[in-house]
Scaffold this motif. Structure first.
Motif, PDB file in Angstrom:
ATOM      1  N   ILE A  20       7.361  -6.605  -0.401  1.00 29.53           N
ATOM      2  CA  ILE A  20       5.903  -6.788  -0.446  1.00 29.53           C
ATOM      3  C   ILE A  20       5.367  -6.255  -1.769  1.00 29.53           C
ATOM      4  CG2 ILE A  20       3.689  -6.104   0.578  1.00 29.53           C
ATOM      5  CD1 ILE A  20       5.168  -6.008   3.300  1.00 29.53           C
ATOM      6  N   LEU A  21       5.852  -5.104  -2.195  1.00 33.32           N
ATOM      7  CA  LEU A  21       5.419  -4.517  -3.458  1.00 33.32           C
ATOM      8  C   LEU A  21       5.753  -5.443  -4.624  1.00 33.32           C
ATOM      9  CD1 LEU A  21       4.175  -2.125  -4.965  1.00 33.32           C
ATOM     10  CD2 LEU A  21       6.439  -1.071  -4.970  1.00 33.32           C
ATOM     11  N   ASP A  22       6.969  -5.970  -4.668  1.00 36.14           N
ATOM     12  CA  ASP A  22       7.339  -6.897  -5.736  1.00 36.14           C
ATOM     13  C   ASP A  22       6.462  -8.144  -5.723  1.00 36.14           C
ATOM     14  OD1 ASP A  22       9.315  -5.288  -6.775  1.00 36.14           O
ATOM     15  OD2 ASP A  22      10.950  -6.311  -5.728  1.00 36.14           O
ATOM     16  N   ASP A  23       6.217  -8.675  -4.543  1.00 39.94           N
ATOM     17  CA  ASP A  23       5.375  -9.859  -4.405  1.00 39.94           C
ATOM     18  C   ASP A  23       3.965  -9.586  -4.923  1.00 39.94           C
ATOM     19  OD1 ASP A  23       4.682 -12.534  -3.393  1.00 39.94           O
ATOM     20  OD2 ASP A  23       3.533 -11.420  -1.883  1.00 39.94           O
ATOM     21  N   GLN A  24       3.399  -8.476  -4.531  1.00 42.33           N
ATOM     22  CA  GLN A  24       2.027  -8.145  -4.926  1.00 42.33           C
ATOM     23  C   GLN A  24       1.911  -7.873  -6.429  1.00 42.33           C
ATOM     24  OE1 GLN A  24      -1.063  -7.728  -2.659  1.00 42.33           O
ATOM     25  NE2 GLN A  24       0.314  -9.412  -2.175  1.00 42.33           N
ATOM     26  N   THR A  25       2.922  -7.282  -7.028  1.00 46.76           N
ATOM     27  CA  THR A  25       2.839  -7.004  -8.467  1.00 46.76           C
ATOM     28  C   THR A  25       2.935  -8.286  -9.292  1.00 46.76           C
ATOM     29  OG1 THR A  25       5.200  -6.476  -8.550  1.00 46.76           O
ATOM     30  CG2 THR A  25       3.668  -4.633  -8.373  1.00 46.76           C
ATOM     31  N   SER A  26       3.458  -9.353  -8.709  1.00 42.24           N
ATOM     32  CA  SER A  26       3.534 -10.614  -9.451  1.00 42.24           C
ATOM     33  C   SER A  26       2.224 -11.403  -9.396  1.00 42.24           C
ATOM     34  CB  SER A  26       4.686 -11.474  -8.919  1.00 42.24           C
ATOM     35  OG  SER A  26       4.402 -11.930  -7.621  1.00 42.24           O
ATOM     36  N   LEU A  27       1.303 -10.985  -8.554  1.00 41.65           N
ATOM     37  CA  LEU A  27       0.013 -11.665  -8.418  1.00 41.65           C
ATOM     38  C   LEU A  27      -1.060 -10.897  -9.185  1.00 41.65           C
ATOM     39  CD1 LEU A  27       0.160 -12.294  -4.564  1.00 41.65           C
ATOM     40  CD2 LEU A  27       0.712 -13.926  -6.389  1.00 41.65           C
ATOM     41  N   THR A  28      -1.712 -11.556 -10.107  1.00 39.39           N
ATOM     42  CA  THR A  28      -2.712 -10.863 -10.930  1.00 39.39           C
ATOM     43  C   THR A  28      -3.922 -10.410 -10.120  1.00 39.39           C
ATOM     44  OG1 THR A  28      -3.668 -12.979 -11.580  1.00 39.39           O
ATOM     45  CG2 THR A  28      -2.063 -12.010 -13.076  1.00 39.39           C
ATOM     46  N   GLN A  29      -4.260 -11.136  -9.053  1.00 40.02           N
ATOM     47  CA  GLN A  29      -5.431 -10.775  -8.253  1.00 40.02           C
ATOM     48  C   GLN A  29      -5.121  -9.717  -7.194  1.00 40.02           C
ATOM     49  OE1 GLN A  29      -3.742 -13.601  -8.027  1.00 40.02           O
ATOM     50  NE2 GLN A  29      -3.710 -14.392  -5.951  1.00 40.02           N
ATOM     51  N   ALA A  30      -3.864  -9.348  -7.017  1.00 39.84           N
ATOM     52  CA  ALA A  30      -3.498  -8.357  -6.000  1.00 39.84           C
ATOM     53  C   ALA A  30      -4.019  -6.974  -6.387  1.00 39.84           C
ATOM     54  CB  ALA A  30      -1.986  -8.310  -5.832  1.00 39.84           C
ATOM     55  N   THR A  31      -4.308  -6.190  -5.368  1.00 40.71           N
ATOM     56  CA  THR A  31      -4.793  -4.823  -5.565  1.00 40.71           C
ATOM     57  C   THR A  31      -3.989  -3.878  -4.675  1.00 40.71           C
ATOM     58  OG1 THR A  31      -6.400  -4.953  -3.770  1.00 40.71           O
ATOM     59  CG2 THR A  31      -7.153  -5.670  -5.969  1.00 40.71           C
ATOM     60  N   ASP A  32      -4.189  -2.599  -4.882  1.00 41.95           N
ATOM     61  CA  ASP A  32      -3.556  -1.619  -4.002  1.00 41.95           C
ATOM     62  C   ASP A  32      -3.967  -1.874  -2.550  1.00 41.95           C
ATOM     63  OD1 ASP A  32      -2.328  -0.308  -6.155  1.00 41.95           O
ATOM     64  OD2 ASP A  32      -4.024   1.042  -6.419  1.00 41.95           O
ATOM     65  N   HIS A  33      -5.210  -2.269  -2.368  1.00 43.20           N
ATOM     66  CA  HIS A  33      -5.714  -2.541  -1.020  1.00 43.20           C
ATOM     67  C   HIS A  33      -5.000  -3.740  -0.386  1.00 43.20           C
ATOM     68  CE1 HIS A  33      -8.504  -2.660   2.323  1.00 43.20           C
ATOM     69  NE2 HIS A  33      -8.684  -3.945   2.090  1.00 43.20           N
ATOM     70  N   THR A  34      -4.791  -4.813  -1.153  1.00 48.28           N
ATOM     71  CA  THR A  34      -4.099  -5.971  -0.589  1.00 48.28           C
ATOM     72  C   THR A  34      -2.650  -5.628  -0.260  1.00 48.28           C
ATOM     73  OG1 THR A  34      -3.545  -6.917  -2.759  1.00 48.28           O
ATOM     74  CG2 THR A  34      -5.594  -7.674  -1.703  1.00 48.28           C
ATOM     75  N   PHE A  35      -2.027  -4.811  -1.099  1.00 47.99           N
ATOM     76  CA  PHE A  35      -0.669  -4.349  -0.791  1.00 47.99           C
ATOM     77  C   PHE A  35      -0.647  -3.588   0.529  1.00 47.99           C
ATOM     78  CE2 PHE A  35       2.087  -0.562  -0.969  1.00 47.99           C
ATOM     79  CZ  PHE A  35       3.321  -1.187  -0.798  1.00 47.99           C
ATOM     80  N   LEU A  36      -1.568  -2.662   0.676  1.00 46.57           N
ATOM     81  CA  LEU A  36      -1.627  -1.848   1.892  1.00 46.57           C
ATOM     82  C   LEU A  36      -1.910  -2.712   3.120  1.00 46.57           C
ATOM     83  CD1 LEU A  36      -1.511   1.003   3.082  1.00 46.57           C
ATOM     84  CD2 LEU A  36      -3.973   1.175   2.660  1.00 46.57           C
ATOM     85  N   GLN A  37      -2.818  -3.678   2.992  1.00 47.11           N
ATOM     86  CA  GLN A  37      -3.138  -4.549   4.113  1.00 47.11           C
ATOM     87  C   GLN A  37      -1.923  -5.381   4.542  1.00 47.11           C
ATOM     88  OE1 GLN A  37      -5.904  -4.377   5.988  1.00 47.11           O
ATOM     89  NE2 GLN A  37      -6.261  -2.626   4.664  1.00 47.11           N
ATOM     90  N   LYS A  38      -1.150  -5.858   3.573  1.00 48.43           N
ATOM     91  CA  LYS A  38       0.064  -6.616   3.909  1.00 48.43           C
ATOM     92  C   LYS A  38       1.083  -5.717   4.605  1.00 48.43           C
ATOM     93  CE  LYS A  38      -0.130 -10.389   0.662  1.00 48.43           C
ATOM     94  NZ  LYS A  38      -0.026 -11.516   1.555  1.00 48.43           N
ATOM     95  N   CYS A  39       1.204  -4.479   4.151  1.00 45.36           N
ATOM     96  CA  CYS A  39       2.116  -3.536   4.816  1.00 45.36           C
ATOM     97  C   CYS A  39       1.662  -3.287   6.246  1.00 45.36           C
ATOM     98  CB  CYS A  39       2.185  -2.220   4.051  1.00 45.36           C
ATOM     99  SG  CYS A  39       3.052  -2.331   2.476  1.00 45.36           S
ATOM    100  N   HIS A  40       0.381  -3.060   6.434  1.00 46.45           N
ATOM    101  CA  HIS A  40      -0.159  -2.849   7.784  1.00 46.45           C
ATOM    102  C   HIS A  40       0.089  -4.082   8.660  1.00 46.45           C
ATOM    103  CE1 HIS A  40      -1.827   0.874   6.576  1.00 46.45           C
ATOM    104  NE2 HIS A  40      -3.101   0.554   6.463  1.00 46.45           N
ATOM    105  N   TYR A  41      -0.129  -5.254   8.092  1.00 52.56           N
ATOM    106  CA  TYR A  41       0.022  -6.492   8.853  1.00 52.56           C
ATOM    107  C   TYR A  41       1.474  -6.697   9.306  1.00 52.56           C
ATOM    108  CZ  TYR A  41       0.171 -11.455   9.964  1.00 52.56           C
ATOM    109  OH  TYR A  41       0.374 -12.652  10.597  1.00 52.56           O
ATOM    110  N   HIS A  42       2.403  -6.548   8.367  1.00 52.36           N
ATOM    111  CA  HIS A  42       3.802  -6.829   8.670  1.00 52.36           C
ATOM    112  C   HIS A  42       4.510  -5.697   9.407  1.00 52.36           C
ATOM    113  CE1 HIS A  42       4.041 -10.682   6.702  1.00 52.36           C
ATOM    114  NE2 HIS A  42       3.392 -10.182   5.667  1.00 52.36           N
ATOM    115  N   HIS A  43       4.009  -4.467   9.269  1.00 47.97           N
ATOM    116  CA  HIS A  43       4.747  -3.329   9.813  1.00 47.97           C
ATOM    117  C   HIS A  43       3.939  -2.433  10.741  1.00 47.97           C
ATOM    118  CE1 HIS A  43       8.031  -4.398   7.251  1.00 47.97           C
ATOM    119  NE2 HIS A  43       7.242  -4.391   6.207  1.00 47.97           N
TER     120      HIS A  43
END
Length: 99
Positions: A20-43
């Motif tokens: 998830i971290l690698d995926d989010q760092t490849s997206l210019t619009q991603a933020t720390d918040h979007t990373f955290l939300q994806k972690c919460h969603y998947h885990h």
């Protein structure tokens, strides 16, 4: 078995924490918040993962050595760090096929 499942939770494709971290760092619009939300969603229901009780920018990994809480402030920025230009120049000028 216990540690193997935890390692899968952290690194397995497609939704391990590091994936998830690698995926989010490849997206210019991603933020720390979007990373955290994806972690919460998947885990969010994983035995290896804990969301904070209050809406804080943190998550906890419950691995074999005990729980470790991670602050996500500047998480993506730290992961996006690139090699300094001088090192890239050395690599690009090398005649070694490996590089």
């Amino acid at each position: 078995m216990y540690s193997e499942s935890c390692l899968d939770f952290i690194a397995a494709k497609p939704h391990g924490i590091l994936r998830i971290l690698d995926d989010q760092t490849s997206l210019t619009q991603a933020t720390d918040h979007t990373f955290l939300q994806k972690c919460h969603y998947h885990h969010g229901n994983s035995p290896w993962y804990a969301k904070p009780k209050l809406p804080l920018p943190v998550f906890t990994v419950k691995h074999y050595a005990g729980p470790v809480t991670y602050q996500v402030h500047k998480f993506l920025t730290k992961n996006r760090d690139q090699l300094c230009p001088e090192v890239l120049d050395i690599f690009s000028q090398s005649r070694l096929k490996v590089l």
